[in-house]
Design an enzyme around this catalytic site. Structure first.
Site, PDB file in Angstrom:
ATOM      1  N   GLU A  57      40.321  77.296  42.819  1.00  0.00           N
ATOM      2  CA  GLU A  57      40.320  78.730  43.078  1.00  0.00           C
ATOM      3  C   GLU A  57      39.928  79.516  41.829  1.00  0.00           C
ATOM      4  OE1 GLU A  57      43.886  77.005  45.445  1.00  0.00           O
ATOM      5  OE2 GLU A  57      42.706  76.518  43.656  1.00  0.00           O
ATOM      6  N   THR A 207      45.080  34.719  38.827  1.00  0.00           N
ATOM      7  CA  THR A 207      43.752  35.343  38.766  1.00  0.00           C
ATOM      8  C   THR A 207      43.308  35.493  37.317  1.00  0.00           C
ATOM      9  OG1 THR A 207      44.015  36.517  40.861  1.00  0.00           O
ATOM     10  CG2 THR A 207      42.445  37.440  39.298  1.00  0.00           C
ATOM     11  N   ASP A 211      40.136  33.396  36.116  1.00  0.00           N
ATOM     12  CA  ASP A 211      38.900  34.182  35.987  1.00  0.00           C
ATOM     13  C   ASP A 211      38.755  34.924  34.663  1.00  0.00           C
ATOM     14  OD1 ASP A 211      38.625  33.341  38.576  1.00  0.00           O
ATOM     15  OD2 ASP A 211      38.932  35.309  39.491  1.00  0.00           O
ATOM     16  N   THR A 298      49.116  36.957  46.092  1.00  0.00           N
ATOM     17  CA  THR A 298      49.475  38.330  45.727  1.00  0.00           C
ATOM     18  C   THR A 298      49.156  39.284  46.870  1.00  0.00           C
ATOM     19  OG1 THR A 298      49.042  37.856  43.396  1.00  0.00           O
ATOM     20  CG2 THR A 298      49.126  40.165  44.040  1.00  0.00           C
ATOM     21  N   LEU A 299      47.990  39.144  47.450  1.00  0.00           N
ATOM     22  CA  LEU A 299      47.607  40.009  48.567  1.00  0.00           C
ATOM     23  C   LEU A 299      48.558  39.843  49.747  1.00  0.00           C
ATOM     24  CD1 LEU A 299      43.776  39.349  48.297  1.00  0.00           C
ATOM     25  CD2 LEU A 299      44.825  41.617  48.095  1.00  0.00           C
TER      26      LEU A 299
END
Length: 350
Positions: A57, A207, A211, A298-299
């Site tokens: 605004e 992970t 990786d 983990t997922l």
């Protein structure tokens, strides 16, 4: 045939388009755009460009060359104007000061410091207020902001890549190291753009060990997310990429609480469910959105708890002969698009 938009909807749609320009730059604030219209013409517009900077605004009002027209204009904004002193003064008071007679709002703010108070202040000062124009679109744009304040946890995006035949990774039973890319190299730019739009990114210990990721957004221009790793026994080598200085790193473990430069260690109880503990700490740290890029285990912790808001699945064009199958999730796909040779599917947890 699409329904024709009303005049108010056209201008709120423009507000939403402007608001998106602040994506990845304004969190934990919401994305907001504002348009000022006099006699059927836009005479000013603006958006919230960066956290701590002027609100939409303010930028819209400042862009109007002839300020005398403000007292005969309508201000359109996709989110209720703020009514409290934060990093900037209240926008509601600025609107009143310039005697803008009418304000059209997409949706009410969920933040307790605002939550209807801005609208009330405007009405109490004789300003005509219209609320709920493109309300669902306005709420969806700021779904991370609303989730954070309503559910008191970050907005959670689960993201993984999988092969055509449904594998998330190669077989690591013989301790193979190194990242195994499933999607095309150019898709990395898209995933790094997603990272730049999130407050934080989370992976599990395996992970990192497999990786050695940096978890940065180096392929695009943007802010690196805070990196989060679950490392119960602190087994990750201190020379791992995740500990470099490109961003803060949070390490959730059972051995120590400590803060050392850009590294923050958080002690949690692994004998209990760790996900609520982690999310509670992230909420207190004002982390509004979280990408979970971890491995299957983990997922699946998030999926089992139904603690997620969005899933992004990237399917490459190749197959993996033997490995770990991708997580399974029973939700309808909301969006599907092709990105080069890769297929992108997005689900929302309704």
């Amino acid at each position: 045939m699409e329904n024709q938009l009303s005049t108010s909807e056209i201008y709120i749609k423009r507000c939403l388009d402007l608001a998106r320009l602040g994506k990845g730059m304004v969190a934990p604030n919401p994305m907001v755009g504002a348009v000022i219209v006099f006699d059927g013409k836009i005479i000013g517009e603006g958006y919230h460009q960066f956290y701590g900077g002027p609100h939409a605004e303010v930028n819209a009002i400042n862009s109007v060359k002839d300020k005398s027209l403000l007292s005969k204009s309508t201000l359109y904004v996709n989110l209720e104007p703020c009514n409290h002193f934060g990093k900037t003064p209240p926008c509601s008071l600025l609107i009143i000061e310039h005697k803008i007679p009418k304000v059209v709002i997409g949706c009410v703010d969920s933040y307790s410091e605002v939550a209807g108070k801005g609208i009330e202040t405007l009405k109490n000062n004789g300003i005509e207020v219209e609320v709920g124009v493109l309300e669902e679109e306005s709420k969806f744009l700021n779904r991370r902001f609303f989730t954070f304040h309503i559910k008191q946890r970050p907005y959670i995006i689960l993201k993984w890549a999988q092969s055509q035949n449904g594998y998330i990774d190669i077989d690591r039973s013989e301790n193979q190291k190194g990242a195994h890319w499933i999607t095309a190299p150019e898709t990395q730019q898209l995933t790094h753009q997603w990272r730049s739009e999130a407050s934080a990114i989370l992976v599990g210990k395996n992970t990192v060990l497999n990786d050695n990721p940096s978890l940065s957004c180096r392929a695009v221009v943007g802010n690196n997310p805070i990196r989060i790793v679950i490392d119960r026994k602190l087994e990750i080598d201190e020379n791992a990429n995740i500990f470099n200085e490109v961003s803060k790193t949070f390490i959730f473990n059972e051995l120590k609480n400590a803060e050392k430069e850009h590294l923050n260690y958080f002690l949690i109880n692994f004998e209990e469910n760790i996900i609520p503990q982690i999310l509670n700490i992230l909420y207190k740290k004002n982390i509004q959105s979280l990408i979970v890029e971890g491995g299957k285990k983990t997922l699946e912790k998030f999926i089992e708890l139904e603690t997620w808001d969005e899933v992004r699945i990237l399917t490459g064009e190749n197959n993996i002969k033997n490995g770990n199958l991708a997580p399974k999730i029973n939700n309808n796909i909301s969006e599907t698009f092709q990105f080069g040779n890769d297929l992108i599917q997005i689900m929302y947890n309704d």
